[in-house]
Write a protein that holds these residues in place. Structure first.
Motif, PDB file in Angstrom:
ATOM      1  N   TRP A   1       0.821  -1.210   0.000  1.00  0.00           N
ATOM      2  CA  TRP A   1       0.000   0.000   0.000  1.00  0.00           C
ATOM      3  C   TRP A   1       0.856   1.261   0.000  1.00  0.00           C
ATOM      4  O   TRP A   1       0.509   2.246  -0.651  1.00  0.00           O
ATOM      5  CB  TRP A   1      -0.941   0.008   1.189  1.00  0.00           C
ATOM      6  CG  TRP A   1      -2.087  -0.950   1.072  1.00  0.00           C
ATOM      7  CD1 TRP A   1      -2.490  -1.641  -0.039  1.00  0.00           C
ATOM      8  CD2 TRP A   1      -2.987  -1.313   2.107  1.00  0.00           C
ATOM      9  NE1 TRP A   1      -3.572  -2.417   0.253  1.00  0.00           N
ATOM     10  CE2 TRP A   1      -3.905  -2.233   1.567  1.00  0.00           C
ATOM     11  CE3 TRP A   1      -3.092  -0.949   3.448  1.00  0.00           C
ATOM     12  CZ2 TRP A   1      -4.938  -2.792   2.322  1.00  0.00           C
ATOM     13  CZ3 TRP A   1      -4.120  -1.516   4.195  1.00  0.00           C
ATOM     14  CH2 TRP A   1      -5.025  -2.427   3.628  1.00  0.00           C
ATOM     15  N   LEU A   2       1.957   1.246   0.740  1.00  0.00           N
ATOM     16  CA  LEU A   2       2.835   2.411   0.780  1.00  0.00           C
ATOM     17  C   LEU A   2       3.329   2.757  -0.628  1.00  0.00           C
ATOM     18  O   LEU A   2       3.234   3.915  -1.061  1.00  0.00           O
ATOM     19  CB  LEU A   2       4.021   2.146   1.717  1.00  0.00           C
ATOM     20  CG  LEU A   2       5.051   3.269   1.815  1.00  0.00           C
ATOM     21  CD1 LEU A   2       4.417   4.525   2.411  1.00  0.00           C
ATOM     22  CD2 LEU A   2       6.236   2.810   2.651  1.00  0.00           C
TER      23      LEU A   2
ATOM     24  N   ILE B   1       0.349   4.027  -2.772  1.00  0.00           N
ATOM     25  CA  ILE B   1      -0.111   5.369  -2.392  1.00  0.00           C
ATOM     26  C   ILE B   1       0.882   6.420  -2.872  1.00  0.00           C
ATOM     27  O   ILE B   1       0.490   7.456  -3.426  1.00  0.00           O
ATOM     28  CB  ILE B   1      -0.340   5.453  -0.869  1.00  0.00           C
ATOM     29  CG1 ILE B   1      -1.567   4.625  -0.490  1.00  0.00           C
ATOM     30  CG2 ILE B   1      -0.487   6.905  -0.414  1.00  0.00           C
ATOM     31  CD1 ILE B   1      -1.708   4.378   1.007  1.00  0.00           C
TER      32      ILE B   1
ATOM     33  N   ALA C   1       0.709   6.718  -6.660  1.00  0.00           N
ATOM     34  CA  ALA C   1      -0.549   7.376  -7.025  1.00  0.00           C
ATOM     35  C   ALA C   1      -0.445   8.886  -6.800  1.00  0.00           C
ATOM     36  O   ALA C   1      -0.849   9.680  -7.665  1.00  0.00           O
ATOM     37  CB  ALA C   1      -1.710   6.797  -6.216  1.00  0.00           C
ATOM     38  N   ALA C   2       0.104   9.277  -5.665  1.00  0.00           N
ATOM     39  CA  ALA C   2       0.269  10.711  -5.377  1.00  0.00           C
ATOM     40  C   ALA C   2       1.198  11.361  -6.392  1.00  0.00           C
ATOM     41  O   ALA C   2       0.921  12.469  -6.878  1.00  0.00           O
ATOM     42  CB  ALA C   2       0.793  10.904  -3.956  1.00  0.00           C
TER      43      ALA C   2
END
Length: 141
Positions: free
Chosen positions: A112-113, A116, A119-120
């Motif tokens: 997830w890190l 995320i 994605a950012a």
């Protein structure tokens, strides 16, 4: 190494991971003589879920890495994100296969890190045209 070449490394590794996890399901199906589902075989159910979980996460991250490379995200960040994600997927597969909760949790946190952060970066770069943390790569975009 260019960003797209770096992304290609993680695409290749994650494809091999998917093939490995899939082969574990295929061989267990053969030995258990189960063609569909898990037939009540707990080991087959676990192997199917391990492969399924990887198949749920890997494709979107690979698309993200390739997109990031094309958009000019520095090669260092492609490596950081690709390594973090791939390590997370391997640790999670191990933890889920062996019922090791700490490994499952660590694997998902790393997965997830990386997702995320990429994605950012993609959203930021898409809206501004500026590659985040550009100065850390030593390359211009």
């Amino acid at each position: 190494m260019a960003p797209l070449e770096a992304a290609a490394v993680y695409v290749g590794i994650n494809i091999l991971l998917l093939i490995y996890l899939s082969s574990r399901v295929v061989f267990m199906r053969r030995s258990a003589q189960v063609s569909v589902g898990h037939g009540g075989n707990v080991d087959l159910e676990i192997r199917t879920r391990v492969h399924g979980n990887a198949a749920e996460y890997i494709p979107s991250m690979l698309v993200a890495l390739i997109t990031a490379a094309f958009m000019g995200i520095p090669v260092l960040w492609i490596h950081i994100l690709g390594t973090t994600f791939t390590l997370g997927r391997v640790i999670h597969a191990f933890g889920l296969s062996r019922s090791v909760l700490q490994a499952r949790v660590l694997g998902m946190v790393l997965t997830w890190l990386a997702m995320i952060v990429v994605a950012a970066m993609l959203i930021f770069h898409g809206l501004t045209g500026f590659a985040p943390l550009h100065g850390l790569s030593g390359q211009s975009i």
